[in-house]
Design a protein around this motif. Structure first.
Motif, PDB file in Angstrom:
ATOM      1  N   MET A  91       6.012 -61.834  26.366  1.00 31.09           N
ATOM      2  CA  MET A  91       6.436 -61.861  24.959  1.00 31.09           C
ATOM      3  C   MET A  91       6.172 -60.514  24.290  1.00 31.09           C
ATOM      4  SD  MET A  91       7.703 -64.883  24.236  1.00 31.09           S
ATOM      5  CE  MET A  91       7.503 -65.194  22.496  1.00 31.09           C
ATOM      6  N   LEU A  92       5.018 -59.919  24.571  1.00 23.42           N
ATOM      7  CA  LEU A  92       4.691 -58.622  23.980  1.00 23.42           C
ATOM      8  C   LEU A  92       5.607 -57.519  24.504  1.00 23.42           C
ATOM      9  CD1 LEU A  92       0.804 -58.847  23.898  1.00 23.42           C
ATOM     10  CD2 LEU A  92       2.346 -58.765  21.916  1.00 23.42           C
ATOM     11  N   THR A  93       5.952 -57.585  25.774  1.00 20.43           N
ATOM     12  CA  THR A  93       6.885 -56.613  26.341  1.00 20.43           C
ATOM     13  C   THR A  93       8.221 -56.702  25.619  1.00 20.43           C
ATOM     14  OG1 THR A  93       5.830 -56.643  28.516  1.00 20.43           O
ATOM     15  CG2 THR A  93       8.135 -55.929  28.437  1.00 20.43           C
ATOM     16  N   LEU A  94       8.728 -57.922  25.470  1.00 21.85           N
ATOM     17  CA  LEU A  94      10.001 -58.105  24.771  1.00 21.85           C
ATOM     18  C   LEU A  94       9.906 -57.650  23.321  1.00 21.85           C
ATOM     19  CD1 LEU A  94      11.272 -61.573  26.073  1.00 21.85           C
ATOM     20  CD2 LEU A  94      12.092 -59.298  26.701  1.00 21.85           C
ATOM     21  N   TYR A  95       8.797 -57.975  22.666  1.00 29.23           N
ATOM     22  CA  TYR A  95       8.620 -57.586  21.264  1.00 29.23           C
ATOM     23  C   TYR A  95       8.660 -56.067  21.100  1.00 29.23           C
ATOM     24  CZ  TYR A  95       6.620 -56.907  16.657  1.00 29.23           C
ATOM     25  OH  TYR A  95       6.422 -56.497  15.359  1.00 29.23           O
ATOM     26  N   GLY A  96       7.893 -55.377  21.925  1.00 30.02           N
ATOM     27  CA  GLY A  96       7.840 -53.923  21.828  1.00 30.02           C
ATOM     28  C   GLY A  96       9.203 -53.282  22.066  1.00 30.02           C
ATOM     29  N   LEU A  97       9.918 -53.771  23.058  1.00 30.08           N
ATOM     30  CA  LEU A  97      11.248 -53.239  23.353  1.00 30.08           C
ATOM     31  C   LEU A  97      12.239 -53.558  22.234  1.00 30.08           C
ATOM     32  CD1 LEU A  97      11.365 -54.132  27.134  1.00 30.08           C
ATOM     33  CD2 LEU A  97      11.417 -51.816  26.174  1.00 30.08           C
ATOM     34  N   TYR A  98      12.149 -54.762  21.703  1.00 27.48           N
ATOM     35  CA  TYR A  98      13.051 -55.189  20.625  1.00 27.48           C
ATOM     36  C   TYR A  98      12.866 -54.313  19.388  1.00 27.48           C
ATOM     37  CZ  TYR A  98      15.501 -58.398  17.478  1.00 27.48           C
ATOM     38  OH  TYR A  98      16.362 -58.956  16.568  1.00 27.48           O
ATOM     39  N   LYS A  99      11.618 -54.122  18.999  1.00 26.55           N
ATOM     40  CA  LYS A  99      11.331 -53.296  17.822  1.00 26.55           C
ATOM     41  C   LYS A  99      11.762 -51.848  18.055  1.00 26.55           C
ATOM     42  CE  LYS A  99       9.304 -54.390  14.490  1.00 26.55           C
ATOM     43  NZ  LYS A  99       9.754 -54.815  13.163  1.00 26.55           N
TER      44      LYS A  99
ATOM     45  N   ALA B 258      14.469 -59.604  29.727  1.00 29.98           N
ATOM     46  CA  ALA B 258      14.867 -60.908  29.195  1.00 29.98           C
ATOM     47  C   ALA B 258      15.603 -61.725  30.263  1.00 29.98           C
ATOM     48  CB  ALA B 258      15.740 -60.734  27.959  1.00 29.98           C
ATOM     49  N   LYS B 259      16.467 -61.078  31.024  1.00 33.47           N
ATOM     50  CA  LYS B 259      17.201 -61.796  32.090  1.00 33.47           C
ATOM     51  C   LYS B 259      16.240 -62.283  33.173  1.00 33.47           C
ATOM     52  CE  LYS B 259      21.814 -59.897  31.480  1.00 33.47           C
ATOM     53  NZ  LYS B 259      22.893 -59.092  32.052  1.00 33.47           N
ATOM     54  N   GLU B 260      15.216 -61.484  33.491  1.00 30.94           N
ATOM     55  CA  GLU B 260      14.213 -61.923  34.472  1.00 30.94           C
ATOM     56  C   GLU B 260      13.484 -63.157  33.961  1.00 30.94           C
ATOM     57  OE1 GLU B 260      11.664 -58.551  35.115  1.00 30.94           O
ATOM     58  OE2 GLU B 260      13.211 -57.428  36.181  1.00 30.94           O
ATOM     59  N   ILE B 261      13.116 -63.143  32.686  1.00 30.82           N
ATOM     60  CA  ILE B 261      12.407 -64.277  32.075  1.00 30.82           C
ATOM     61  C   ILE B 261      13.307 -65.504  32.069  1.00 30.82           C
ATOM     62  CG2 ILE B 261      11.491 -65.169  29.895  1.00 30.82           C
ATOM     63  CD1 ILE B 261      10.417 -62.264  29.424  1.00 30.82           C
TER      64      ILE B 261
ATOM     65  N   PHE C 145      22.821 -56.787  24.188  1.00 30.53           N
ATOM     66  CA  PHE C 145      21.449 -56.873  23.680  1.00 30.53           C
ATOM     67  C   PHE C 145      21.315 -58.034  22.696  1.00 30.53           C
ATOM     68  CE2 PHE C 145      18.489 -55.622  20.240  1.00 30.53           C
ATOM     69  CZ  PHE C 145      17.304 -55.543  20.968  1.00 30.53           C
ATOM     70  N   LYS C 146      22.238 -58.121  21.744  1.00 32.24           N
ATOM     71  CA  LYS C 146      22.180 -59.194  20.739  1.00 32.24           C
ATOM     72  C   LYS C 146      22.329 -60.567  21.391  1.00 32.24           C
ATOM     73  CE  LYS C 146      23.733 -56.401  16.866  1.00 32.24           C
ATOM     74  NZ  LYS C 146      24.799 -56.103  15.917  1.00 32.24           N
ATOM     75  N   THR C 147      23.241 -60.698  22.341  1.00 31.26           N
ATOM     76  CA  THR C 147      23.457 -61.970  23.028  1.00 31.26           C
ATOM     77  C   THR C 147      22.213 -62.384  23.808  1.00 31.26           C
ATOM     78  OG1 THR C 147      25.825 -61.537  23.218  1.00 31.26           O
ATOM     79  CG2 THR C 147      24.891 -63.169  24.725  1.00 31.26           C
ATOM     80  N   VAL C 148      21.670 -61.456  24.575  1.00 32.37           N
ATOM     81  CA  VAL C 148      20.483 -61.746  25.391  1.00 32.37           C
ATOM     82  C   VAL C 148      19.284 -62.052  24.499  1.00 32.37           C
ATOM     83  CG1 VAL C 148      18.845 -60.737  27.037  1.00 32.37           C
ATOM     84  CG2 VAL C 148      21.287 -60.490  27.413  1.00 32.37           C
ATOM     85  N   ALA C 149      19.153 -61.342  23.369  1.00 28.00           N
ATOM     86  CA  ALA C 149      18.036 -61.585  22.450  1.00 28.00           C
ATOM     87  C   ALA C 149      18.084 -63.014  21.901  1.00 28.00           C
ATOM     88  CB  ALA C 149      18.055 -60.577  21.312  1.00 28.00           C
ATOM     89  N   GLU C 150      19.270 -63.535  21.676  1.00 29.92           N
ATOM     90  CA  GLU C 150      19.404 -64.928  21.221  1.00 29.92           C
ATOM     91  C   GLU C 150      19.162 -65.903  22.366  1.00 29.92           C
ATOM     92  OE1 GLU C 150      19.713 -66.329  18.143  1.00 29.92           O
ATOM     93  OE2 GLU C 150      19.290 -64.266  17.543  1.00 29.92           O
ATOM     94  N   ASP C 151      19.720 -65.599  23.532  1.00 30.26           N
ATOM     95  CA  ASP C 151      19.614 -66.501  24.680  1.00 30.26           C
ATOM     96  C   ASP C 151      18.178 -66.659  25.168  1.00 30.26           C
ATOM     97  OD1 ASP C 151      22.334 -66.869  24.589  1.00 30.26           O
ATOM     98  OD2 ASP C 151      22.779 -65.575  26.315  1.00 30.26           O
ATOM     99  N   VAL C 152      17.392 -65.594  25.138  1.00 30.52           N
ATOM    100  CA  VAL C 152      16.024 -65.656  25.675  1.00 30.52           C
ATOM    101  C   VAL C 152      15.149 -66.593  24.837  1.00 30.52           C
ATOM    102  CG1 VAL C 152      14.959 -63.695  24.470  1.00 30.52           C
ATOM    103  CG2 VAL C 152      14.255 -64.236  26.808  1.00 30.52           C
TER     104      VAL C 152
END
Length: 88
Positions: free
Chosen positions: A26-34, A79-82, A7-14
């Motif tokens: 972006m909103l999808t990623l934000y909601g999931l991240y939070k 994130a991987k799809e993006i 999760f941490k690696t992908v969050a940086e890579d995206v």
């Protein structure tokens, strides 16, 4: 690799994609991240003219009840799809 490490690696890579993801992505990623880091939304919904704040709050609120692990797994998938679509 553990789920949390991935999760941490992908969050940086995206953040390094060549093409900016859509606002919806972006909103999808934000909601999931939070949801993965904090859990259920724990702040009041912004009001007034803060359209961005409201959209982010709504994205997070839409994940209410999702477990930390499920939020991380879904975040990684999106994130991987993006990253594959937008290029690195």
């Amino acid at each position: 690799m553990s789920l949390e490490a991935e999760f941490k690696t992908v969050a940086e890579d995206v953040k390094k994609v060549k093409t900016r993801p859509s606002n919806e992505e972006m909103l999808t990623l934000y909601g999931l991240y939070k949801q993965a880091l904090v859990g259920d939304v724990n702040i009041d919904r912004p009001g007034g003219l803060d359209a961005t704040g409201k959209a982010k709050w709504d994205a997070w609120e839409s994940r209410k009840g999702v477990s930390k692990d499920d939020a991380m797994s879904t975040y990684i998938t999106h994130a991987k799809e993006i990253m594959s679509k937008s290029g690195m």
